[in-house]
Design a protein around this motif. Structure first.
Motif, PDB file in Angstrom:
ATOM      1  N   UNK A  16     -46.382  76.410 -64.688  1.00  0.00           N
ATOM      2  CA  UNK A  16     -47.663  75.777 -64.394  1.00  0.00           C
ATOM      3  C   UNK A  16     -48.408  75.433 -65.678  1.00  0.00           C
ATOM      4  N   UNK A  17     -48.349  76.326 -66.659  1.00  0.00           N
ATOM      5  CA  UNK A  17     -49.011  76.058 -67.944  1.00  0.00           C
ATOM      6  C   UNK A  17     -48.440  74.814 -68.605  1.00  0.00           C
ATOM      7  N   UNK A 286     -51.369  70.530 -50.928  1.00  0.00           N
ATOM      8  CA  UNK A 286     -50.117  70.509 -51.684  1.00  0.00           C
ATOM      9  C   UNK A 286     -50.280  71.234 -53.014  1.00  0.00           C
ATOM     10  N   UNK A 287     -51.399  70.979 -53.713  1.00  0.00           N
ATOM     11  CA  UNK A 287     -51.622  71.636 -54.997  1.00  0.00           C
ATOM     12  C   UNK A 287     -51.853  73.126 -54.856  1.00  0.00           C
ATOM     13  N   UNK A 288     -52.569  73.528 -53.833  1.00  0.00           N
ATOM     14  CA  UNK A 288     -52.852  74.945 -53.614  1.00  0.00           C
ATOM     15  C   UNK A 288     -54.332  75.176 -53.408  1.00  0.00           C
ATOM     16  N   UNK A 289     -54.715  75.563 -52.189  1.00  0.00           N
ATOM     17  CA  UNK A 289     -56.124  75.797 -51.892  1.00  0.00           C
ATOM     18  C   UNK A 289     -56.640  77.038 -52.614  1.00  0.00           C
ATOM     19  N   UNK A 297     -52.413  69.283 -59.914  1.00  0.00           N
ATOM     20  CA  UNK A 297     -51.040  69.051 -59.452  1.00  0.00           C
ATOM     21  C   UNK A 297     -51.038  68.107 -58.253  1.00  0.00           C
ATOM     22  N   UNK A 298     -51.937  68.339 -57.305  1.00  0.00           N
ATOM     23  CA  UNK A 298     -52.003  67.495 -56.111  1.00  0.00           C
ATOM     24  C   UNK A 298     -52.354  66.061 -56.446  1.00  0.00           C
ATOM     25  N   UNK A 299     -53.318  65.854 -57.351  1.00  0.00           N
ATOM     26  CA  UNK A 299     -53.722  64.499 -57.731  1.00  0.00           C
ATOM     27  C   UNK A 299     -52.595  63.760 -58.434  1.00  0.00           C
ATOM     28  N   UNK A 300     -51.870  64.455 -59.306  1.00  0.00           N
ATOM     29  CA  UNK A 300     -50.747  63.818 -60.016  1.00  0.00           C
ATOM     30  C   UNK A 300     -49.649  63.425 -59.036  1.00  0.00           C
ATOM     31  N   UNK A 301     -49.263  64.350 -58.157  1.00  0.00           N
ATOM     32  CA  UNK A 301     -48.179  64.072 -57.208  1.00  0.00           C
ATOM     33  C   UNK A 301     -48.548  62.916 -56.290  1.00  0.00           C
ATOM     34  N   UNK A 354     -48.297  74.360 -54.475  1.00  0.00           N
ATOM     35  CA  UNK A 354     -47.437  74.428 -55.660  1.00  0.00           C
ATOM     36  C   UNK A 354     -47.943  75.492 -56.625  1.00  0.00           C
ATOM     37  N   UNK A 355     -49.240  75.522 -56.875  1.00  0.00           N
ATOM     38  CA  UNK A 355     -49.800  76.506 -57.812  1.00  0.00           C
ATOM     39  C   UNK A 355     -49.603  77.926 -57.281  1.00  0.00           C
ATOM     40  N   UNK A 356     -49.876  78.141 -55.996  1.00  0.00           N
ATOM     41  CA  UNK A 356     -49.694  79.461 -55.412  1.00  0.00           C
ATOM     42  C   UNK A 356     -48.254  79.923 -55.483  1.00  0.00           C
TER      43      UNK A 356
END
Length: 372
Positions: A16-17, A286-289, A297-301, A354-356
């Motif tokens: 993630x980093x 998708x990015x992780x609530x 991540x969600x905005x990029x995807x 994804x982050x979770x």
């Protein structure tokens, strides 16, 4: 120092980093990447995608403050996005618009959004969650109706176009890496506007990251987990929900203003549709609530899927595929179908975002390493 900046909320995953670091660097250098490396065919698309990622990071992160941290479901978030855009559009449509008018328009949009958000919170938070959601949906529909009826100010369904109202600095050209026959010229609307949007987005994102890791953020998470227990220990959930709704909606308005500066237009289809609200919701899920990082991540995807999947399908069709069934499956209009498939796969394999998922995998790896 880093701990103070991030309030102790590290990515907690090497993968993630790296993803966040690469995203930051690419966004920071995008104007130079497209000019220096000569991305001729997709230059404008690359710049538009980068700007959209910056804007929707703010929009998705502000919505995550509602949904992921306070469990408030709202379908009126794009209303405040549109308020910011139209405040800039109406102001810059006036003769003699300058930087003062632009800054005043942004501030006015934030004030109007905060006021409307406070009214919605005062009325809506007195009912159950489902009914609050329905109220926000009605507000979104009513605001669209208002935009159409006030066409003298808003341009109706055609919206506003304010190319002539952009301040003079944004129309200048700047030269970089000068050499004989190889100057790299970036126009103001592509350079100053981009970095204005990028820097403001970075600062506001940092502010949200700090806020959700402050004592206020801890209370919000407590409300999300158990509202009655939070009330029992002395905190009033309604007050804290009102605070976060006002802050999140103000940030959404700021994002709308920045997007209007880049697009130089304010059109309902670009700011105020149910599709945009659904896309923002998908970004958060998708990015992780409840992570804030998930909005990146969600905005990029979602942005890359939306902008480049459609272009890719167009290119495939352009090569000439005459098989009827395959032609229909890969038609550019089918990009939403593939987007839906991607969303289902992400929810299935990354059910906590994804982050979770990356954080869980990193924690499991660390646990195994400590046990061995």
């Amino acid at each position: 120092m880093l701990n103070k900046i991030l309030s102790g909320d590290y990515p907690r995953s090497r993968v993630l980093s790296v993803m966040l670091g690469v995203t930051f660097l690419i966004l920071a250098l995008m104007p130079f990447i497209v000019e220096v490396f000569g991305i001729e065919n997709g230059r404008q698309l690359a710049m538009d995608s980068a700007v959209k990622i910056c804007i929707f990071i703010l929009l998705a992160a502000s919505y995550d403050m509602l949904l992921g941290y306070t469990a408030v479901i709202s379908f009126a978030h794009t209303v405040f996005f549109a308020i910011g855009a139209y405040s800039v559009g109406i102001m810059l449509n006036q003769p003699g618009a300058d930087w003062i008018a632009l800054i005043g328009a942004v501030i006015l949009g934030i004030i109007c959004s905060a006021s409307l958000a406070l009214i919605i919170a005062l009325v809506g938070l007195r009912v159950r969650t489902l009914f609050f959601t329905m109220i926000t949906l009605a507000v979104a529909a009513g605001f669209l109706f208002l935009l159409v009826k006030l066409s003298a100010w808003t341009g109706g369904l055609d919206g506003l176009n304010f190319d002539d109202g952009i301040p003079a600095l944004l129309a200048k050209k700047f030269l970089f890496f000068p050499s004989e026959g190889a100057d790299v010229a970036l126009s103001g609307i592509r350079y100053v506007s981009y970095y204005l949007i990028f820097l403001i987005s970075a600062v506001v994102f940092w502010f949200m990251l700090r806020m959700v890791n402050s004592p206020l953020g801890r209370v919000l998470q407590a409300i999300r987990e158990n509202e009655f227990r939070t009330l029992a220990i002395g905190f009033k959930p309604v007050i804290y929900k009102m605070i976060v709704i006002v802050i999140a909606c103000s940030i959404a308005s700021l994002a709308g203003s920045l997007y209007a500066i880049w697009l130089r237009s304010a059109v309902p289809n670009s700011y105020l549709t149910l599709n945009i609200m659904i896309v923002v919701l998908i970004m958060v899920v998708v990015g992780g609530m409840g992570t804030i990082y998930g909005s990146v991540i969600g905005a990029v995807i979602m942005t890359l899927m939306e902008n480049y999947l459609r272009t890719g399908l167009n290119n495939v069709i352009g090569e000439g595929i005459d098989i009827p069934v395959i032609h229909e499956l890969i038609h550019a209009d089918r990009w939403l179908m593939y987007l839906g498939i991607m969303y289902v796969l992400c929810v299935y394999f990354f059910n906590i975002g994804v982050v979770g998922k990356l954080r869980v995998m990193a924690a499991e790896k660390l646990l195994k390493k400590s046990q061995s």
